[in-house]
Design a protein around this motif. Structure first.
Motif, mmCIF file in Angstrom:
data_model
loop_
_atom_site.group_PDB
_atom_site.id
_atom_site.type_symbol
_atom_site.label_atom_id
_atom_site.label_comp_id
_atom_site.label_asym_id
_atom_site.label_seq_id
_atom_site.Cartn_x
_atom_site.Cartn_y
_atom_site.Cartn_z
ATOM 1 N N GLU A 1 -58.890 -30.806 18.473
ATOM 2 C CA GLU A 1 -57.796 -31.761 18.320
ATOM 3 C C GLU A 1 -58.284 -33.160 18.666
ATOM 4 O O GLU A 1 -59.191 -33.335 19.493
ATOM 5 C CB GLU A 1 -56.607 -31.378 19.214
ATOM 6 C CG GLU A 1 -56.923 -31.316 20.685
ATOM 7 C CD GLU A 1 -55.766 -30.784 21.506
ATOM 8 O OE1 GLU A 1 -54.830 -30.231 20.919
ATOM 9 O OE2 GLU A 1 -55.805 -30.939 22.748
ATOM 10 N N ARG B 1 -51.160 -18.167 17.250
ATOM 11 C CA ARG B 1 -52.017 -18.718 18.305
ATOM 12 C C ARG B 1 -53.259 -17.843 18.490
ATOM 13 O O ARG B 1 -54.389 -18.342 18.597
ATOM 14 C CB ARG B 1 -51.228 -18.806 19.610
ATOM 15 C CG ARG B 1 -52.033 -19.268 20.812
ATOM 16 C CD ARG B 1 -52.581 -20.666 20.608
ATOM 17 N NE ARG B 1 -53.244 -21.145 21.791
ATOM 18 C CZ ARG B 1 -54.072 -22.184 21.808
ATOM 19 N NH1 ARG B 1 -54.327 -22.841 20.700
ATOM 20 N NH2 ARG B 1 -54.643 -22.562 22.920
ATOM 21 N N TRP C 1 -58.869 -25.312 16.078
ATOM 22 C CA TRP C 1 -59.816 -25.139 17.186
ATOM 23 C C TRP C 1 -60.418 -26.446 17.699
ATOM 24 O O TRP C 1 -61.316 -26.456 18.529
ATOM 25 C CB TRP C 1 -60.892 -24.119 16.847
ATOM 26 C CG TRP C 1 -61.690 -24.270 15.595
ATOM 27 C CD1 TRP C 1 -61.283 -23.980 14.328
ATOM 28 C CD2 TRP C 1 -63.051 -24.679 15.483
ATOM 29 N NE1 TRP C 1 -62.316 -24.195 13.438
ATOM 30 C CE2 TRP C 1 -63.408 -24.610 14.110
ATOM 31 C CE3 TRP C 1 -64.019 -25.079 16.408
ATOM 32 C CZ2 TRP C 1 -64.679 -24.942 13.648
ATOM 33 C CZ3 TRP C 1 -65.283 -25.403 15.937
ATOM 34 C CH2 TRP C 1 -65.605 -25.335 14.582
ATOM 35 N N THR D 1 -60.195 -26.819 21.540
ATOM 36 C CA THR D 1 -59.154 -26.006 22.155
ATOM 37 C C THR D 1 -59.763 -24.688 22.622
ATOM 38 O O THR D 1 -60.839 -24.298 22.169
ATOM 39 C CB THR D 1 -58.020 -25.732 21.147
ATOM 40 O OG1 THR D 1 -58.575 -25.102 19.983
ATOM 41 C CG2 THR D 1 -57.337 -27.021 20.734
#
Length: 294
Positions: free
Chosen positions: A138, A232, A136, A148
């Protein structure tokens, strides 16, 4: 044991009552507690509700909360001797809560994280590494990080469950379905352990074990689109799962359902397993959505 932020707040409020010798009738406000512990009011509200259920806080007719006679006894109970909250867990769940509440932008630097959550560079690195592994956040070039996309509303949460009902049942019926007995037996052992320790495990423990099971079943389908889509989606819904009320009785029921599902698969009853997983996910969606909306 891993604690979500409301669990930590329950402990902190008990320690505060004991350490400061607060008397019965002393009022505690959501705003005051949120400012003291540097969190939003949502987890404070949940912590207060738990303390009311434990009989340590009382609710007046105007909705205010105060320390009950039982709560005042914490001063003599030794509650202040409990271990202090883990700063890594506090920071992790504080970031999660702030992100869900829209209080953090999409891009944040490490300096901004460190200032906002008052943790060392080493502690921050550990928290960010965990968040990145869970999918969640990056890393960006330099010292920046980007969140994200995640599910942030009850409506999108419901849509995610409806999607799961479609793909997870279909995956079991795929012509390429091939049972990974070793993986399912490992998941079976995890579910039995959770059931035995249901009063000790955390929301994170439950979420991780349950997603591992459902993803293991999806991988048996042999369909890469089903597998990738489910992984995902699990990343997207992780924070919503942490935020919802953690109901141990319901979690135990889901563990028992998982064990029944595993047994159907291990004994080659694919059609029955597909029907079972539809009902399992439909019931779980209805139950969890009610707790999020409430």
């Amino acid at each position: 044991m891993v604690r979500r932020i409301a669990d930590t707040l329950v402990l902190q409020i008990k320690q505060m009552i004991a350490a400061e010798g607060l008397a019965a009738g002393t009022r505690l406000s959501e705003r005051g507690l949120a400012e003291r512990f540097r969190v939003s009011r949502t987890p404070v509200r949940e912590a207060i509700q738990r303390l009311v259920r434990e009989g340590l806080l009382a609710t007046s007719e105007d909705g205010a909360h105060s320390i009950s006679s039982a709560g005042a006894l914490l001063v003599q109970s030794g509650e202040k001797q409990l271990a202090p909250p883990d700063p890594l867990e506090q920071a992790y769940f504080a970031i999660a809560e702030d992100r869900l509440a829209g209080q953090l932008p999409e891009r944040v630097t490490e300096n901004e994280f460190a200032r906002r959550y008052d943790i060392s560079r080493a502690q921050l690195a550990a928290v960010l590494r965990r968040m990145a592994q869970e999918g969640w956040i990056e890393r960006l070039p330099g010292h920046g990080w980007r969140f994200t996309p995640i599910l942030t509303s009850a409506a999108t949460y419901d849509q995610g469950y409806r999607f799961r009902i479609l793909i997870e049942a279909a995956g079991i019926l795929e012509p390429t379905f091939s049972l990974n007995r070793t993986a399912l037996e490992r998941c079976e052992q995890q579910q039995r352990m959770l059931l035995e320790r249901i009063n000790e495990v955390s929301a994170v423990d439950i979420f991780n074990a349950n997603t591992q099971l459902h993803e293991a079943i999806a991988e048996c389908s042999g369909n890469v689109f089903f597998i990738d889509s489910l992984k995902r989606l699990n990343s997207l819904r992780r924070l919503m799962e942490y935020r919802k009320t953690f109901n141990r009785e319901a979690s135990a029921r889901r563990c028992r359902e998982h064990l029944s599902l595993i047994e159907l698969l291990l004994t080659g009853q694919q059609e029955a397993a597909a029907d079972f997983i539809r009902l399992h996910l439909r019931d779980a969606a209805r139950e969890k959505s009610a707790r999020i909306d409430g």
